[in-house]
Design a protein around this motif. Structure first.
Motif, PDB file in Angstrom:
ATOM      1  N   LEU A 136      21.975  -9.760   8.138  1.00  0.00           N
ATOM      2  CA  LEU A 136      21.774  -9.385   8.954  1.00  0.00           C
ATOM      3  C   LEU A 136      22.330  -7.810   7.720  1.00  0.00           C
ATOM      4  O   LEU A 136      21.469  -7.070   7.429  1.00  0.00           O
ATOM      5  CB  LEU A 136      22.300  -8.945  10.212  1.00  0.00           C
ATOM      6  CG  LEU A 136      22.126 -10.358  10.843  1.00  0.00           C
ATOM      7  CD1 LEU A 136      22.914 -10.257  12.064  1.00  0.00           C
ATOM      8  CD2 LEU A 136      20.585 -10.243  11.371  1.00  0.00           C
ATOM      9  N   PRO A 137      23.416  -7.346   7.429  1.00  0.00           N
ATOM     10  CA  PRO A 137      23.523  -6.078   6.517  1.00  0.00           C
ATOM     11  C   PRO A 137      22.481  -6.333   5.157  1.00  0.00           C
ATOM     12  O   PRO A 137      22.322  -5.360   4.769  1.00  0.00           O
ATOM     13  CB  PRO A 137      24.931  -6.069   6.641  1.00  0.00           C
ATOM     14  CG  PRO A 137      25.874  -7.854   6.566  1.00  0.00           C
ATOM     15  CD  PRO A 137      24.392  -8.133   7.420  1.00  0.00           C
ATOM     16  N   LEU A 138      22.762  -7.351   4.802  1.00  0.00           N
ATOM     17  CA  LEU A 138      22.247  -7.009   3.754  1.00  0.00           C
ATOM     18  C   LEU A 138      20.246  -7.038   3.395  1.00  0.00           C
ATOM     19  O   LEU A 138      19.465  -6.378   2.924  1.00  0.00           O
ATOM     20  CB  LEU A 138      21.930  -8.522   2.831  1.00  0.00           C
ATOM     21  CG  LEU A 138      23.174  -9.002   1.993  1.00  0.00           C
ATOM     22  CD1 LEU A 138      22.994 -10.654   2.763  1.00  0.00           C
ATOM     23  CD2 LEU A 138      23.590  -8.998   1.467  1.00  0.00           C
ATOM     24  N   GLN A 139      19.696  -7.037   4.689  1.00  0.00           N
ATOM     25  CA  GLN A 139      18.529  -6.163   5.046  1.00  0.00           C
ATOM     26  C   GLN A 139      18.535  -5.463   5.431  1.00  0.00           C
ATOM     27  O   GLN A 139      17.740  -4.649   5.013  1.00  0.00           O
ATOM     28  CB  GLN A 139      18.223  -7.096   6.481  1.00  0.00           C
ATOM     29  CG  GLN A 139      16.333  -7.077   7.138  1.00  0.00           C
ATOM     30  CD  GLN A 139      15.736  -7.743   6.787  1.00  0.00           C
ATOM     31  OE1 GLN A 139      16.042  -8.658   8.000  1.00  0.00           O
ATOM     32  NE2 GLN A 139      14.492  -7.538   7.418  1.00  0.00           N
ATOM     33  N   TRP A 140      19.438  -4.114   5.299  1.00  0.00           N
ATOM     34  CA  TRP A 140      19.719  -2.916   5.834  1.00  0.00           C
ATOM     35  C   TRP A 140      19.701  -2.619   4.617  1.00  0.00           C
ATOM     36  O   TRP A 140      19.580  -0.885   4.082  1.00  0.00           O
ATOM     37  CB  TRP A 140      20.586  -2.665   6.649  1.00  0.00           C
ATOM     38  CG  TRP A 140      20.009  -3.171   8.132  1.00  0.00           C
ATOM     39  CD1 TRP A 140      20.796  -3.748   9.239  1.00  0.00           C
ATOM     40  CD2 TRP A 140      18.943  -2.229   9.009  1.00  0.00           C
ATOM     41  NE1 TRP A 140      20.527  -3.638  10.027  1.00  0.00           N
ATOM     42  CE2 TRP A 140      19.030  -2.793   9.915  1.00  0.00           C
ATOM     43  CE3 TRP A 140      17.730  -0.906   8.414  1.00  0.00           C
ATOM     44  CZ2 TRP A 140      18.420  -2.378  10.749  1.00  0.00           C
ATOM     45  CZ3 TRP A 140      17.946  -0.718   9.482  1.00  0.00           C
ATOM     46  CH2 TRP A 140      17.503  -1.219  10.843  1.00  0.00           C
ATOM     47  N   TYR A 183      17.992 -12.373  16.194  1.00  0.00           N
ATOM     48  CA  TYR A 183      17.480 -14.453  16.935  1.00  0.00           C
ATOM     49  C   TYR A 183      18.278 -15.366  16.067  1.00  0.00           C
ATOM     50  O   TYR A 183      18.648 -15.863  17.215  1.00  0.00           O
ATOM     51  CB  TYR A 183      16.108 -13.733  17.442  1.00  0.00           C
ATOM     52  CG  TYR A 183      15.670 -15.266  18.713  1.00  0.00           C
ATOM     53  CD1 TYR A 183      15.436 -15.026  19.246  1.00  0.00           C
ATOM     54  CD2 TYR A 183      14.724 -15.995  17.524  1.00  0.00           C
ATOM     55  CE1 TYR A 183      15.030 -15.684  20.907  1.00  0.00           C
ATOM     56  CE2 TYR A 183      14.765 -16.945  19.119  1.00  0.00           C
ATOM     57  CZ  TYR A 183      14.556 -16.818  20.386  1.00  0.00           C
ATOM     58  OH  TYR A 183      13.972 -17.461  21.087  1.00  0.00           O
ATOM     59  N   MET A 184      17.261 -15.572  15.296  1.00  0.00           N
ATOM     60  CA  MET A 184      17.783 -16.629  14.746  1.00  0.00           C
ATOM     61  C   MET A 184      19.151 -16.515  13.998  1.00  0.00           C
ATOM     62  O   MET A 184      20.045 -17.731  14.476  1.00  0.00           O
ATOM     63  CB  MET A 184      17.572 -16.613  13.374  1.00  0.00           C
ATOM     64  CG  MET A 184      17.800 -17.801  12.104  1.00  0.00           C
ATOM     65  SD  MET A 184      16.894 -17.566  10.170  1.00  0.00           S
ATOM     66  CE  MET A 184      16.794 -18.710   9.908  1.00  0.00           C
ATOM     67  N   ALA A 185      19.711 -15.714  14.436  1.00  0.00           N
ATOM     68  CA  ALA A 185      21.335 -15.316  14.438  1.00  0.00           C
ATOM     69  C   ALA A 185      22.444 -15.495  15.269  1.00  0.00           C
ATOM     70  O   ALA A 185      23.292 -16.992  15.307  1.00  0.00           O
ATOM     71  CB  ALA A 185      22.107 -14.188  13.639  1.00  0.00           C
ATOM     72  N   VAL A 186      21.768 -14.855  16.216  1.00  0.00           N
ATOM     73  CA  VAL A 186      22.250 -15.465  17.656  1.00  0.00           C
ATOM     74  C   VAL A 186      22.291 -17.088  18.499  1.00  0.00           C
ATOM     75  O   VAL A 186      23.037 -17.147  18.614  1.00  0.00           O
ATOM     76  CB  VAL A 186      21.568 -14.317  18.922  1.00  0.00           C
ATOM     77  CG1 VAL A 186      22.211 -15.047  20.513  1.00  0.00           C
ATOM     78  CG2 VAL A 186      22.126 -12.599  18.387  1.00  0.00           C
ATOM     79  N   ASN A 187      21.321 -17.228  18.133  1.00  0.00           N
ATOM     80  CA  ASN A 187      20.607 -18.248  18.532  1.00  0.00           C
ATOM     81  C   ASN A 187      21.184 -20.168  17.446  1.00  0.00           C
ATOM     82  O   ASN A 187      20.350 -21.170  17.875  1.00  0.00           O
ATOM     83  CB  ASN A 187      19.220 -18.807  18.996  1.00  0.00           C
ATOM     84  CG  ASN A 187      18.600 -17.870  20.158  1.00  0.00           C
ATOM     85  OD1 ASN A 187      19.191 -17.972  21.251  1.00  0.00           O
ATOM     86  ND2 ASN A 187      18.091 -17.063  19.742  1.00  0.00           N
ATOM     87  N   ASN A 188      21.208 -19.330  16.294  1.00  0.00           N
ATOM     88  CA  ASN A 188      21.488 -20.967  15.546  1.00  0.00           C
ATOM     89  C   ASN A 188      20.712 -21.131  14.564  1.00  0.00           C
ATOM     90  O   ASN A 188      21.131 -22.899  15.011  1.00  0.00           O
ATOM     91  CB  ASN A 188      22.758 -21.178  16.120  1.00  0.00           C
ATOM     92  CG  ASN A 188      23.949 -22.129  14.670  1.00  0.00           C
ATOM     93  OD1 ASN A 188      24.486 -21.076  13.472  1.00  0.00           O
ATOM     94  ND2 ASN A 188      24.643 -22.865  15.595  1.00  0.00           N
ATOM     95  N   ILE A 189      19.828 -20.843  14.690  1.00  0.00           N
ATOM     96  CA  ILE A 189      18.820 -21.118  14.386  1.00  0.00           C
ATOM     97  C   ILE A 189      18.451 -21.986  12.931  1.00  0.00           C
ATOM     98  O   ILE A 189      18.851 -21.192  12.439  1.00  0.00           O
ATOM     99  CB  ILE A 189      17.195 -20.905  14.967  1.00  0.00           C
ATOM    100  CG1 ILE A 189      17.561 -20.030  16.237  1.00  0.00           C
ATOM    101  CG2 ILE A 189      16.344 -21.634  14.663  1.00  0.00           C
ATOM    102  CD1 ILE A 189      16.174 -19.001  16.453  1.00  0.00           C
ATOM    103  N   ALA A 215      11.026  -3.838  11.450  1.00  0.00           N
ATOM    104  CA  ALA A 215      10.284  -4.302  12.585  1.00  0.00           C
ATOM    105  C   ALA A 215      10.566  -5.964  12.751  1.00  0.00           C
ATOM    106  O   ALA A 215      10.727  -6.394  13.526  1.00  0.00           O
ATOM    107  CB  ALA A 215       8.775  -4.531  12.469  1.00  0.00           C
ATOM    108  N   VAL A 216      10.977  -6.316  11.869  1.00  0.00           N
ATOM    109  CA  VAL A 216      11.065  -8.259  11.304  1.00  0.00           C
ATOM    110  C   VAL A 216      12.532  -8.522  11.302  1.00  0.00           C
ATOM    111  O   VAL A 216      13.399  -9.507  11.443  1.00  0.00           O
ATOM    112  CB  VAL A 216      10.484  -8.733  10.004  1.00  0.00           C
ATOM    113  CG1 VAL A 216       8.874  -8.482  10.147  1.00  0.00           C
ATOM    114  CG2 VAL A 216      11.167  -8.378   8.910  1.00  0.00           C
ATOM    115  N   PHE A 217      13.368  -7.165  11.863  1.00  0.00           N
ATOM    116  CA  PHE A 217      14.860  -7.329  11.808  1.00  0.00           C
ATOM    117  C   PHE A 217      15.663  -8.158  12.825  1.00  0.00           C
ATOM    118  O   PHE A 217      15.971  -9.136  12.690  1.00  0.00           O
ATOM    119  CB  PHE A 217      16.195  -6.136  11.757  1.00  0.00           C
ATOM    120  CG  PHE A 217      17.298  -6.009  12.093  1.00  0.00           C
ATOM    121  CD1 PHE A 217      17.586  -6.670  10.665  1.00  0.00           C
ATOM    122  CD2 PHE A 217      17.122  -5.881  12.913  1.00  0.00           C
ATOM    123  CE1 PHE A 217      19.422  -6.957  10.403  1.00  0.00           C
ATOM    124  CE2 PHE A 217      19.149  -5.825  12.579  1.00  0.00           C
ATOM    125  CZ  PHE A 217      19.561  -6.242  11.955  1.00  0.00           C
TER     126      PHE A 217
END
Length: 115
Positions: A102-106, A80-86, A73-75
C-alpha cells in the motif's frame, strides 16, 4: 530512460496478466462492484496502453497525470486484497507483503513525476 523502460515493461506485462490470470485479478476487485470481469479487462487494456506508451516515448504531463490517476483508482483493490487476505496465484502472501504494497503504491505515484 531506464526508469521509463522499466515501468513501461512492468505496466505492459501487468496489463497482459489481467487477461492471462483474469480470475485472479477479479478476486481483488471488491465484490460490491458490478461487472468485475469487465473492470479487470478494462484496467488491463489501460495498463498495456500506458506500458507501450512508456516504451515508445517520454511521457508528457498529461500522460503522467493519467498514470497517477490510474494508480489512485486501482488503490482500493490493493486495500481490499490486504483487508481480506486474498491469495495471489494460489499462494497466500504474508501479511507484511499485502500491507506493505500500500505505501509502495503511493511511492509509485510520486515516481511518475520522475519519468
Amino acid at each position: 530512460m531506464f526508469r521509463r523502460l522499466l515501468y513501461g515493461t512492468v505496466y505492459t506485462v501487468a496489463g497482459i496478466l489481467h487477461f492471462t490470470n483474469e480470475e485472479g485479478f477479479r478476486k481483488i476487485v471488491p465484490k460490491m462492484l458490478p461487472y468485475r470481469k469487465l473492470i479487470v479487462q478494462v484496467s488491463g487494456v489501460v495498463e498495456v496502453l500506458f506500458g507501450l506508451s512508456l516504451l515508445v516515448r517520454q511521457p508528457g504531463p498529461a500522460t503522467k497525470r493519467l498514470l497517477k490517476l490510474f494508480l489512485i483508482a486501482v488503490f482500493p483493490a490493493n486495500v481490499y486484497m490486504a483487508v481480506n487476505n486474498i491469495e495471489f496465484k494460489g499462494r497466500q502472501l504474508p501479511w507484511w507483503a499485502l500491507w506493505g504494497r500500500l505505501p509502495l503504491q503511493w511511492l509509485l505515484v510520486k515516481e511518475m513525476d520522475k519519468l
